[in-house]
Design an enzyme around this catalytic site. Structure first.
Site, PDB file in Angstrom:
ATOM      1  N   ARG A   4       0.686  -0.976  -0.037  1.00 21.12           N
ATOM      2  CA  ARG A   4       0.607  -0.180   0.187  1.00 21.12           C
ATOM      3  C   ARG A   4       1.065   1.519  -0.476  1.00 21.12           C
ATOM      4  O   ARG A   4       0.145   2.043  -0.675  1.00 21.12           O
ATOM      5  CB  ARG A   4      -0.857  -0.030   1.820  1.00 21.12           C
TER       6      ARG A   4
ATOM      7  N   ASN B 122      -8.049   6.451  -5.217  1.00 19.14           N
ATOM      8  CA  ASN B 122      -8.146   5.813  -4.157  1.00 19.14           C
ATOM      9  C   ASN B 122      -6.584   5.716  -3.359  1.00 19.14           C
ATOM     10  O   ASN B 122      -5.574   5.610  -4.619  1.00 19.14           O
ATOM     11  CB  ASN B 122      -8.480   4.605  -4.156  1.00 19.14           C
TER      12      ASN B 122
ATOM     13  N   ASP C  68     -19.941   3.176   0.106  1.00 21.66           N
ATOM     14  CA  ASP C  68     -20.179   1.575   1.258  1.00 21.66           C
ATOM     15  C   ASP C  68     -20.640   1.815   2.571  1.00 21.66           C
ATOM     16  O   ASP C  68     -21.911   0.822   2.140  1.00 21.66           O
ATOM     17  CB  ASP C  68     -18.776   1.807   1.912  1.00 21.66           C
TER      18      ASP C  68
ATOM     19  N   ARG D  89     -24.045   1.264  -0.288  1.00 20.84           N
ATOM     20  CA  ARG D  89     -24.450  -0.239   0.294  1.00 20.84           C
ATOM     21  C   ARG D  89     -24.677  -0.760   1.275  1.00 20.84           C
ATOM     22  O   ARG D  89     -25.746  -2.083   1.165  1.00 20.84           O
ATOM     23  CB  ARG D  89     -23.004  -0.590  -0.155  1.00 20.84           C
TER      24      ARG D  89
ATOM     25  N   HIS E 256     -11.904   5.088   4.400  1.00 19.77           N
ATOM     26  CA  HIS E 256     -12.309   3.425   3.140  1.00 19.77           C
ATOM     27  C   HIS E 256     -11.332   2.792   3.552  1.00 19.77           C
ATOM     28  O   HIS E 256     -10.521   3.270   2.288  1.00 19.77           O
ATOM     29  CB  HIS E 256     -12.456   4.629   1.778  1.00 19.77           C
TER      30      HIS E 256
END
Length: 345
Positions: free
Chosen positions: A130, A162, A190, A193, A217
């Protein structure tokens, strides 16, 4: 009732940055007045630039702005100029009955927009740490900001790329704009959803369910079950929630994005409508509450947290009540975000 031959006094004017150019009054037949009014309504008062608009996510956001009848000039900007031109031409075909317009633009024009949406960024490669992804996206964000300068002092930046919480922090630092004017899409999608999943269980409209995914996130996001409400009552007290395994709902939300990516390569319609809705709130000063990436003074970092969004950006953030388990998850998310941002002071 006015006859169509009746005359009305009609005032033509154009508004640019709140300065009114007065062109005088004219006596017009009513039918001409209606025609002129329609023409004037097609002149956008605001502009929204979509950086990375040549790609799927950027194009989905631009199209959503037009489809939602947002009265703005949508500017498609991308280093891939041919792709940007194609998307702008295609989307402009959908605008002929809408108040918004769409065209290709330069980075310099984008820097003077009212809202600047950033979708450009590197994708995480299989097995890539990451930290490497953040390094690559830092360079992209910095390059974009340098290309936009001078940035309009009242502009609002909405980061979609992101990892959005970290990149929003970077965008604020590099742009030099006040923190309340730089936000990210956060966990809005999110949370959508989540509300869809809860709607399927309870039979209640998603818009009447108040529940959020919070923190980050990404891998450290969590569901604020203890603060979730439906009809003014705690969500978990709803009869149809009594025998539901909450972890399965969370897992389903996490898995959905991967399922979409596995099937078609990327997700863009959901985030497209979410980003367009946030931009609409920024332009129209709606003061709607969204779980967006915004700077929380209490934790000294950007994170995905409910905030009221208006024409000045973040108007206020809210103190969400959490239980002990959720508080620990929040602390984990905050630590991960702050650790990643520390490198880019």
């Amino acid at each position: 009732m006015l006859h169509r031959s009746s005359s009305l006094i009609f005032y033509f004017y154009l508004s640019f940055e709140n300065n009114i150019l007065y062109l005088g009054k004219i006596h017009l037949p009513l039918i001409t007045y209606i025609t002129a009014h329609f023409i004037m309504s097609r002149i956008p008062r605001n502009s929204v630039a979509v950086i990375g608009g040549g790609g799927n996510v950027g194009a989905a956001i631009a199209f959503s702005l037009i489809a939602k009848s947002v009265p703005a000039e949508v500017l498609i900007v991308d280093v891939a100029e041919k792709a940007a031109k194609g998307q702008a031409l295609d989307i402009s075909d959908a605008s002929f009955m809408m108040p918004g317009t769409c065209r290709q633009a330069t980075f310099q024009e984008a820097g003077q927009s009212d809202v600047i949406i950033i979708t450009a960024g590197a994708r995480q490669q299989p097995g890539e740490p990451r930290s490497n992804l953040i390094d690559r996206n830092y360079k992209i964000i910095k390059s974009i900001m340098d290309s936009l300068k001078p940035i309009k002092s009242t502009a609002k930046i909405l980061v979609v790329s992101n990892p959005v919480d970290v990149l929003t922090d970077i965008a604020q630092k590099v742009s030099g704009l006040p923190r309340e004017q730089v936000i990210g899409s956060g966990t809005y999608l999110d949370s959508g959803r989540l509300r869809n999943a809860l709607s399927n269980i309870t039979g209640v409209s998603p818009t009447s369910i108040h529940a959020y995914m919070l923190g980050e996130h990404g891998d450290n996001q969590f569901t604020g079950w203890s603060s979730a409400r439906i009809g003014g009552r705690p969500l978990l007290e709803h009869p149809k929630m009594h025998d539901i395994e909450l972890d399965s709902i969370y897992t389903g939300i996490q898995r959905k994005a991967y399922e979409i990516i596995d099937a078609k390569g990327s997700t863009y319609y959901g985030i497209g409508i979410c980003a367009a809705t946030i931009a609409e709130a920024l332009l129209n000063n709606t003061s709607q509450v969204f779980p967006v990436t915004n700077y929380i003074e209490k934790y000294s970092c950007y994170m995905s947290w409910p905030a009221a969004i208006g024409s000045d950006g973040v108007e206020q953030s809210f103190d969400v009540k959490l239980n002990d388990e959720e508080t620990k998850k929040l602390e984990t998310a905050v630590h991960a975000i702050r650790e990643a941002c520390e490198k880019y002071k």
